[in-house]
Design an enzyme around this catalytic site. Structure first.
Site, short mmCIF file in Angstrom:
data_model
loop_
_atom_site.label_atom_id
_atom_site.label_comp_id
_atom_site.label_asym_id
_atom_site.label_seq_id
_atom_site.Cartn_x
_atom_site.Cartn_y
_atom_site.Cartn_z
N HIS A 150 -1.81 -3.04 13.18
CA HIS A 150 -2.05 -3.39 11.67
C HIS A 150 -1.70 -1.94 10.87
O HIS A 150 -1.17 -1.82 9.97
CB HIS A 150 -3.53 -3.40 11.52
N HIS A 199 0.86 -0.75 7.09
CA HIS A 199 0.60 0.47 6.25
C HIS A 199 1.88 1.13 6.25
O HIS A 199 2.30 2.05 5.15
CB HIS A 199 -0.43 1.32 6.49
N GLU A 221 -5.10 -2.48 0.90
CA GLU A 221 -5.18 -3.41 1.94
C GLU A 221 -4.76 -4.90 1.68
O GLU A 221 -4.25 -5.51 2.42
CB GLU A 221 -6.69 -3.57 2.47
N SER A 256 0.09 -7.67 7.74
CA SER A 256 -0.25 -7.57 9.05
C SER A 256 -1.03 -8.73 9.76
O SER A 256 -1.57 -8.88 10.77
CB SER A 256 -0.85 -6.27 9.57
FE FE Z 1 -5.77 -0.75 7.03
#
Ligand code: FE
Ligand code: PHE
Length: 303
Positions: free
Chosen positions: A148, A153, A194, A213
């Protein structure tokens, strides 16, 4: 890394930080080997063949879904993560990222207290959890893991405007801690970093790490008719609750990273005060609620 709120002073003392939103379980990860700022060595040699295989399968599953669903900036940069068939070394990514935008990747044992998290972001250091989920957690892992954190990110940290936004968020977080406004600010992180969507000439695309993700939410967020998609509005967003254990009921849509950066540039001190007052009068907005006269974005037709 997801924003976390806790009641700790932000200095690692070798035990897992207290967090909320993560249930009764203490975070996994060995906090005894982390430094005072919660960073730790990746200890790359400790990954097993099975760990690398988990990463390879996760990467392959996400990569083939990106066209038509992920924003162009993400797709352009995802290769910067390096070899798709094993967990990358954080230093190797930093060697490419540093010249691009001045950011670097640092290892952490898992979730860290919010003040430590904000301080790292403000210093253009992105904390990445070093462990990977177990095969049984292939489809869903409760806490952010290395997949993730890296896949979700890191690609957008190669984008100069988004990179500056992340640093500003860190600095804003340190300020919010002093103003006791972390819960309001964490909504901004949640609904942009997010779970953000961006409106492009080709249609809606995802830029949020939690979406990018996720095996299922990537397509859902962009194409599902049942989800709500409303335009980015900072004060409305700060009043909006979010879901941590299902797909989001509402997504906020930006038109560009420049718009996001500019809308969040003003001093939040009076904005927090105004939002608090409004919440006191009218309450918070539940996830999935659409306000009267609020414009909704149409889902992309399935690509
Ligand atoms: Fe995160
Ligand atoms: N402008 C915000 C403040 O003054 C800081 C911030 C910037 C927060 C970008 C989040 C994102 O508090």
């Amino acid at each position: 890394m997801c924003a976390q709120v806790d009641f700790h002073d932000g200095v690692n003392k070798g035990v897992a930080p207290v967090t909320y939103g993560a249930g009764d379980r203490p975070p996994r990860g060995d906090y005894a080997r982390a430094n005072a700022d919660y960073t730790c060595d990746q200890q790359w040699h400790r990954y097993t063949a099975a760990d690398h295989e988990t990463y390879r399968r996760l990467y392959a599953r996400q990569l083939q879904q990106l066209p038509g669903l992920a924003c162009d900036e993400f797709i352009a940069a995802v290769n910067e993560l390096g070899t798709p068939d094993r967990i990358p070394r954080f230093e190797e990514i930093s060697e490419r990222l540093m010249p691009a935008t001045g950011w670097q990747i640092v290892g952490v044992p898992g979730l860290i207290p919010e003040e430590a998290f904000f301080a790292l972001l403000a210093a253009r250091k992105f904390p990445v959890t070093d462990w990977i989920r177990k095969p049984a957690e292939f489809d869903y892992v409760v806490e952010p893991d290395v997949f993730h954190d890296l896949f979700g990110h890191v690609p957008l940290l190669f984008n100069p405007v988004f990179a500056d936004y992340m640093q500003a968020y860190g600095a804003g977080g340190l300020k919010a801690s002093r103003l006791d406004a972390c819960e309001l600010l964490s909504r901004l992180y949640w609904y942009t970093v997010e779970f953000g969507l961006i409106n492009t000439p080709k249609g809606l695309r995802a830029y949020g790490a939690g979406i990018l993700s996720s095996a299922g939410e990537l397509r859902h967020s962009v194409t599902a008719p049942g989800a709500q998609r409303v335009g980015f509005d900072l004060k409305r967003l700060m009043r909006s609750r979010y879901k941590i254990d299902t797909y989001q009921a509402t997504y906020f849509v930006i038109d560009s990273f420049d718009q996001l950066f500019e809308a969040t540039a003003p001093d939040f001190t009076p904005i927090y005060a105004e939002v608090r007052e409004r919440i006191a009068r009218e309450g918070e907005i539940d996830a999935g609620t659409v306000l009267p006269h609020e414009r909704q974005y149409r889902a992309n037709t399935v690509s």
